[in-house]
Design a protein around this motif. Structure first.
Motif, PDB file in Angstrom:
ATOM      1  N   SER A  19       3.301   9.637   7.174  1.00 48.73           N
ATOM      2  CA  SER A  19       2.784  11.522   7.333  1.00 48.73           C
ATOM      3  C   SER A  19       4.520  11.900   7.097  1.00 48.73           C
ATOM      4  CB  SER A  19       2.934  11.549   9.189  1.00 48.73           C
ATOM      5  OG  SER A  19       2.125  10.401   9.484  1.00 48.73           O
ATOM      6  N   LEU A  20       5.273  11.878   6.761  1.00 48.19           N
ATOM      7  CA  LEU A  20       5.578  12.365   5.998  1.00 48.19           C
ATOM      8  C   LEU A  20       5.562  12.576   4.532  1.00 48.19           C
ATOM      9  CD1 LEU A  20       8.975  14.714   5.560  1.00 48.19           C
ATOM     10  CD2 LEU A  20      10.184  11.775   5.352  1.00 48.19           C
ATOM     11  N   ALA A  21       5.084  11.537   4.141  1.00 50.62           N
ATOM     12  CA  ALA A  21       4.756  12.213   2.697  1.00 50.62           C
ATOM     13  C   ALA A  21       3.778  13.099   2.549  1.00 50.62           C
ATOM     14  CB  ALA A  21       4.684  10.271   2.060  1.00 50.62           C
ATOM     15  N   LEU A  52       0.268  -1.211  -0.331  1.00 56.64           N
ATOM     16  CA  LEU A  52      -0.001  -0.593  -0.232  1.00 56.64           C
ATOM     17  C   LEU A  52       1.086   1.255   0.238  1.00 56.64           C
ATOM     18  CD1 LEU A  52      -3.129   0.960   0.307  1.00 56.64           C
ATOM     19  CD2 LEU A  52      -2.574   0.246   2.882  1.00 56.64           C
ATOM     20  N   TYR A  53       1.875   1.331   0.712  1.00 58.33           N
ATOM     21  CA  TYR A  53       2.769   2.569   0.881  1.00 58.33           C
ATOM     22  C   TYR A  53       3.630   3.162  -0.725  1.00 58.33           C
ATOM     23  CZ  TYR A  53       6.867   5.307   1.916  1.00 58.33           C
ATOM     24  OH  TYR A  53       7.575   6.039   1.641  1.00 58.33           O
ATOM     25  N   CYS A  54       4.511   1.366  -0.689  1.00 57.17           N
ATOM     26  CA  CYS A  54       4.692   1.766  -2.141  1.00 57.17           C
ATOM     27  C   CYS A  54       3.950   2.097  -3.636  1.00 57.17           C
ATOM     28  CB  CYS A  54       5.214   0.081  -2.381  1.00 57.17           C
ATOM     29  SG  CYS A  54       7.017  -0.287  -1.339  1.00 57.17           S
ATOM     30  N   MET A  55       3.019   1.674  -3.175  1.00 59.36           N
ATOM     31  CA  MET A  55       1.656   1.859  -4.468  1.00 59.36           C
ATOM     32  C   MET A  55       1.316   3.240  -4.707  1.00 59.36           C
ATOM     33  SD  MET A  55      -2.162   0.653  -5.056  1.00 59.36           S
ATOM     34  CE  MET A  55      -2.927   1.472  -3.893  1.00 59.36           C
ATOM     35  N   ALA A  56       1.311   4.049  -3.424  1.00 62.25           N
ATOM     36  CA  ALA A  56       1.274   5.685  -2.966  1.00 62.25           C
ATOM     37  C   ALA A  56       1.976   6.203  -3.542  1.00 62.25           C
ATOM     38  CB  ALA A  56       0.644   5.759  -1.786  1.00 62.25           C
ATOM     39  N   LEU A 104      -2.115  10.451  -1.429  1.00 55.24           N
ATOM     40  CA  LEU A 104      -2.164  11.263  -0.251  1.00 55.24           C
ATOM     41  C   LEU A 104      -4.094  10.910   0.450  1.00 55.24           C
ATOM     42  CD1 LEU A 104      -1.979  14.341   1.080  1.00 55.24           C
ATOM     43  CD2 LEU A 104      -3.884  15.613   0.136  1.00 55.24           C
ATOM     44  N   LYS A 105      -4.536  10.333  -0.008  1.00 53.54           N
ATOM     45  CA  LYS A 105      -5.258   9.883   0.185  1.00 53.54           C
ATOM     46  C   LYS A 105      -5.486   8.023   1.630  1.00 53.54           C
ATOM     47  CE  LYS A 105      -9.362  10.773  -2.084  1.00 53.54           C
ATOM     48  NZ  LYS A 105     -10.473  11.072  -2.747  1.00 53.54           N
ATOM     49  N   VAL A 106      -3.995   7.566   0.454  1.00 49.27           N
ATOM     50  CA  VAL A 106      -3.688   6.581   1.189  1.00 49.27           C
ATOM     51  C   VAL A 106      -2.658   6.806   2.314  1.00 49.27           C
ATOM     52  CG1 VAL A 106      -2.041   4.585   0.263  1.00 49.27           C
ATOM     53  CG2 VAL A 106      -3.696   5.480  -1.305  1.00 49.27           C
ATOM     54  N   PHE A 107      -1.348   7.924   2.305  1.00 46.63           N
ATOM     55  CA  PHE A 107      -0.383   8.324   3.107  1.00 46.63           C
ATOM     56  C   PHE A 107      -1.718   8.331   4.209  1.00 46.63           C
ATOM     57  CE2 PHE A 107       2.089   9.466  -0.395  1.00 46.63           C
ATOM     58  CZ  PHE A 107       3.192   8.380  -0.642  1.00 46.63           C
ATOM     59  N   MET A 108      -1.816   9.464   4.528  1.00 49.93           N
ATOM     60  CA  MET A 108      -3.226   9.463   5.618  1.00 49.93           C
ATOM     61  C   MET A 108      -4.162   8.572   6.084  1.00 49.93           C
ATOM     62  SD  MET A 108      -4.853  13.105   4.018  1.00 49.93           S
ATOM     63  CE  MET A 108      -5.819  13.510   5.928  1.00 49.93           C
ATOM     64  N   HIS A 109      -4.408   7.375   5.217  1.00 48.88           N
ATOM     65  CA  HIS A 109      -4.598   6.327   6.094  1.00 48.88           C
ATOM     66  C   HIS A 109      -3.629   5.489   6.637  1.00 48.88           C
ATOM     67  CE1 HIS A 109      -6.764   2.352   6.343  1.00 48.88           C
ATOM     68  NE2 HIS A 109      -5.509   2.112   5.561  1.00 48.88           N
ATOM     69  N   LEU A 110      -2.496   5.672   6.049  1.00 42.59           N
ATOM     70  CA  LEU A 110      -1.152   5.389   7.309  1.00 42.59           C
ATOM     71  C   LEU A 110      -0.714   5.036   8.238  1.00 42.59           C
ATOM     72  CD1 LEU A 110       0.617   3.677   3.579  1.00 42.59           C
ATOM     73  CD2 LEU A 110      -1.025   1.751   5.534  1.00 42.59           C
ATOM     74  N   ARG A 111      -0.874   6.842   8.720  1.00 45.64           N
ATOM     75  CA  ARG A 111      -0.129   7.883   9.406  1.00 45.64           C
ATOM     76  C   ARG A 111      -0.078   7.210  10.970  1.00 45.64           C
ATOM     77  NH1 ARG A 111      -2.933  13.828   9.304  1.00 45.64           N
ATOM     78  NH2 ARG A 111      -4.891  12.259   9.918  1.00 45.64           N
ATOM     79  N   ASP A 121      -1.424  23.902   2.121  1.00 44.03           N
ATOM     80  CA  ASP A 121      -1.994  23.640   2.943  1.00 44.03           C
ATOM     81  C   ASP A 121      -0.952  23.431   4.248  1.00 44.03           C
ATOM     82  OD1 ASP A 121      -4.196  23.116   4.672  1.00 44.03           O
ATOM     83  OD2 ASP A 121      -5.037  21.565   3.456  1.00 44.03           O
ATOM     84  N   ASN A 122      -0.340  24.537   4.991  1.00 49.97           N
ATOM     85  CA  ASN A 122       0.082  24.259   5.432  1.00 49.97           C
ATOM     86  C   ASN A 122       0.035  23.855   7.065  1.00 49.97           C
ATOM     87  OD1 ASN A 122       2.798  25.589   4.727  1.00 49.97           O
ATOM     88  ND2 ASN A 122       1.725  27.215   4.538  1.00 49.97           N
ATOM     89  N   GLN A 123      -1.457  23.922   7.052  1.00 48.31           N
ATOM     90  CA  GLN A 123      -1.844  23.105   8.294  1.00 48.31           C
ATOM     91  C   GLN A 123      -2.508  22.248   8.697  1.00 48.31           C
ATOM     92  OE1 GLN A 123      -2.461  25.289  11.405  1.00 48.31           O
ATOM     93  NE2 GLN A 123      -1.711  27.511  10.628  1.00 48.31           N
ATOM     94  N   ALA A 124      -3.125  21.665   7.400  1.00 48.94           N
ATOM     95  CA  ALA A 124      -2.593  20.065   6.924  1.00 48.94           C
ATOM     96  C   ALA A 124      -1.244  19.487   7.397  1.00 48.94           C
ATOM     97  CB  ALA A 124      -3.244  20.151   5.998  1.00 48.94           C
ATOM     98  N   ALA A 125      -0.133  19.543   6.416  1.00 51.54           N
ATOM     99  CA  ALA A 125       1.587  19.883   6.194  1.00 51.54           C
ATOM    100  C   ALA A 125       1.972  19.994   8.155  1.00 51.54           C
ATOM    101  CB  ALA A 125       2.029  20.581   5.809  1.00 51.54           C
ATOM    102  N   ILE A 126       1.511  21.028   8.958  1.00 53.92           N
ATOM    103  CA  ILE A 126       1.409  20.888  10.065  1.00 53.92           C
ATOM    104  C   ILE A 126       1.035  19.193  10.551  1.00 53.92           C
ATOM    105  CG2 ILE A 126       1.399  21.781  12.508  1.00 53.92           C
ATOM    106  CD1 ILE A 126       1.612  24.580  10.362  1.00 53.92           C
ATOM    107  N   GLN A 127      -0.159  19.368  10.466  1.00 55.84           N
ATOM    108  CA  GLN A 127      -0.431  17.993  11.631  1.00 55.84           C
ATOM    109  C   GLN A 127      -0.056  17.073  11.389  1.00 55.84           C
ATOM    110  OE1 GLN A 127      -4.567  17.784  10.106  1.00 55.84           O
ATOM    111  NE2 GLN A 127      -4.991  16.707  12.196  1.00 55.84           N
ATOM    112  N   ASP A 128      -0.153  17.218   9.686  1.00 54.30           N
ATOM    113  CA  ASP A 128       0.658  15.759   9.085  1.00 54.30           C
ATOM    114  C   ASP A 128       2.354  15.138  10.042  1.00 54.30           C
ATOM    115  OD1 ASP A 128      -1.317  14.715   7.290  1.00 54.30           O
ATOM    116  OD2 ASP A 128      -0.582  16.732   5.447  1.00 54.30           O
ATOM    117  N   LEU A 129       2.759  16.063   9.739  1.00 51.53           N
ATOM    118  CA  LEU A 129       4.545  16.273  10.144  1.00 51.53           C
ATOM    119  C   LEU A 129       4.618  16.203  11.552  1.00 51.53           C
ATOM    120  CD1 LEU A 129       5.357  19.400   7.948  1.00 51.53           C
ATOM    121  CD2 LEU A 129       6.158  16.452   7.764  1.00 51.53           C
TER     122      LEU A 129
END
Length: 455
Positions: free
Chosen positions: A244-246, A210-214, A227-234, A256-264
Motif C-alpha cells: 500500500s505504501l509503494a 510477487l512483492y519483490c518482483m514489483a 502498481l498493479k501488483v502492489f494494489m493486488h497485494l494491499r 494522483d493524490n486522491q488515489a495515493a490517499i486511498q492507498d496510504l
C-alpha cells in the motif's frame, strides 16, 4: 517341457529388467531437504537401535573408528537428527584427509547439510566446497552451498551456485526463487526479474516473490506494471502495508493524490505494519492531504510522527511551515494550491501592488516550473507603463541569478518596471543587484500583508 523352459527364463529376465528400471527411477526422486533419496539407506527402528549399540561399543574402544562413525552417521542423518549427525560427519571429514577408506564426498556433503540445518552457515560454507572438489557437477552440493551462502548474506557467492544447480537440474523446484532473491538483494534488479517470473510460474501464490518482483520493477522504471501488483497485494496481511505504501508513493509521484490517499490510508489500517513502514506511510499521507488542501489532517499526522520520532526527516520544518499556512488561507493558496487558484491569486496581488487608483490589464501569463511571470499594462491619471511580475512559489531563499534573468526578460517584453515576489527571502547579492535598477523585491513579510489586505 524342454520347449517351455526357454520362455520361463525369458520371463525371469524381463521381470529382472523391470525391477532394475523401477529402482533407477526411484533414485531420481528427492527426499526433502538436503540430499537425494538414493544416498540414504532406509532403516527400521530395530535395525537403528542395533546399529547404534554396535557402533557405540566400537567407539568405546576407538573414538576414531571410521566404520562405527559412518554407521552412526547413517542412522542420525536418515532420521534428520542434525545435532547428532553434524559432529559425526564433521569428525569424519577431518579423518578423511588421511583415511582413504572414507567416502570423502559423502561425509563432507552430509556435514555441510547438517550444519546448514543447524544454521551454522559459515561451517557449511567451509565443508561443502570439500565435496564440490570431489564432484563439482553434483546438484546437492551446488544447491546446498548456494543456500548456505544465501542464508549467510553472501549473495554474490550464492548466484553461481544456484545457476550451476539449474544447469544440472533445470526442473529443480525452488531454485529460481533463491536465485532471484540473490540478485534482488544485491540490487541487480534487471537480472532478478526473469528469475522472479520463473519462480512465480512454479508457485503463483508466493506473495514474497510477487512483492519483490514489483519492487524490482519499480526500480527499473516499470512503475505502471508494478502498481498493479502492489494494489493486488494491499489486503495481504504480511505484504499489504508495504504494498500500500509503494502504491501510494507511485500514485503521489504521478500527481494522483486522491488515489495515493486511498492507498496510504489502507497502509495505516494494517495494525501489524512495521514501525518504519507505518511512519513513512503517515509522512507521505500527510503530504498528500496538504497537497489536497486538507491542511488540518496533514498537520495532525505530522504531529503524530513528531511525537513518536522528533527527528524524523523534515517533519519539524513541515509543521512550522504548514501551521502558518493553516492560519493564512491566501498564503496556503500561494504555496500549495493548484495552478488555477494560484494564478487567480497572483492577479489580485498584481492589482494590489499597482494600487487601487490604477487600471490593470493583464497582457500575458507564462507559467514555469520555478516561477510564473505576468505582464500587465498599468495606467492611472498620472502615468502608464508596462510592468513585469515574477512570482516564486517557495519559502526558501532566491539568489542573484534569478534576478539577472528577470532583468533580461524585462527588456524582452519592454517592461518599465518589475516586481519579484516570494514567500521566502532574497539573498544579499540579489538585493545588491537591484540597486539602480527598476526592480522591486517583495519578500514574505510584505507578501503576507498584501495577502491579508486581499482578504
Amino acid at each position: 517341457m524342454d520347449g517351455i523352459f526357454p520362455y520361463v527364463i525369458a520371463a525371469v529376465v524381463v521381470l529382472f529388467v523391470i525391477v532394475i528400471l523401477m529402482l533407477v527411477v526411484s533414485r531420481k526422486n528427492k527426499n526433502g531437504y538436503g540430499e537425494s533419496a538414493s544416498r540414504q539407506k532406509p532403516l527400521t527402528t530395530k535395525n537403528q537401535a542395533q546399529i547404534i549399540r554396535d557402533a557405540n561399543k566400537k567407539l568405546a574402544r576407538d573414538p576414531h573408528d571410521a566404520s562405527a562413525l559412518a554407521s552412526l552417521g547413517d542412522v542420525y542423518y536418515a532420521s534428520k537428527l542434525w545435532e547428532k549427525a553434524y559432529p559425526i560427519y564433521d569428525e569424519l571429514s577431518k579423518l578423511a584427509v588421511t583415511n582413504t577408506t572414507i567416502d570423502n564426498f559423502t561425509v563432507n556433503l552430509r556435514a555441510g547439510v547438517s550444519a546448514l540445518q543447524l544454521k551454522k552457515y559459515p561451517e557449511a560454507i567451509t565443508l561443502l566446497p570439500n565435496a564440490y572438489k570431489v564432484n563439482p557437477h553434483d546438484f546437492d552440493v551446488n544447491y546446498n552451498l548456494g543456500l548456505a551462502c544465501y542464508l549467510n548474506n553472501s549473495f554474490d557467492k550464492a548466484v553461481p551456485c544456484f545457476k550451476k544447480s539449474l544447469v544440472i537440474r533445470p526442473d529443480a523446484h525452488g531454485v529460481y526463487g533463491y536465485l532471484a532473491q540473490s540478485f534482488y538483494k544485491q540490487k541487480h534488479y534487471r537480472d532478478s526479474l526473469p528469475c522472479f517470473k520463473k519462480a512465480l510460474d512454479e508457485d503463483p501464490s508466493n506473495k514474497e516473490v510477487l512483492y519483490c518482483m514489483a519492487d524490482a520493477m519499480t526500480a527499473e522504471g516499470m512503475g505502471d506494471k508494478a502498481l498493479k501488483v502492489f494494489m493486488h497485494l494491499r489486503a495481504d496481511p504480511v505484504y499489504g502495508a508495504k504494498s500500500s505504501l509503494a502504491a501510494g508513493t507511485i500514485h503521489a509521484r504521478n500527481k494522483d493524490n486522491q488515489a495515493a490517499i486511498q492507498d496510504l490510508e489502507i497502509c495505516l489500517k494494517h495494525k501489524d505494519a512495521e514501525p518504519e513502514v507505518r511512519q513513512e506511510g503517515m509522512y507521505r499521507l500527510a503530504q498528500c492531504y496538504i497537497a489536497e488542501n486538507q491542511m488540518t489532517k496533514g498537520l495532525e499526522l505530522l504531529k503524530e510522527i513528531r511525537n513518536a520520532n522528533p527527528n524524523y526527516k523534515d517533519v519539524n520544518t513541515l509543521i512550522s511551515r504548514y501551521q502558518e499556512l493553516s492560519q493564512n488561507s491566501n498564503l496556503q493558496v500561494y504555496l500549495v494550491a493548484g495552478q488555477t487558484d494560484f494564478i487567480a491569486l497572483c492577479r489580485k496581488i498584481v492589482v494590489e501592488l499597482c494600487g487601487k487608483q490604477s487600471r490593470v490589464k493583464i497582457e500575458d501569463i507564462n507559467m514555469g516550473s520555478v516561477y510564473t511571470d505576468i505582464v500587465a499594462f498599468v495606467s492611472n491619471p498620472r502615468w502608464e507603463d508596462t510592468q513585469l511580475f515574477r512570482f516564486f512559489r517557495t519559502n526558501g531563499s532566491t539568489g542573484e541569478l534569478y534576478l539577472r534573468d528577470f532583468h533580461g526578460h524585462m527588456k524582452d517584453v519592454n517592461s518599465d518596471r518589475g516586481f519579484c515576489i516570494t514567500a521566502g527571502t532574497f539573498t544579499e547579492e540579489a538585493h545588491k543587484y537591484t540597486e539602480g535598477r527598476p526592480i522591486d523585491l517583495v519578500e514574505k513579510l510584505q507578501l503576507t500583508k498584501i495577502l491579508k489586505a486581499i482578504g
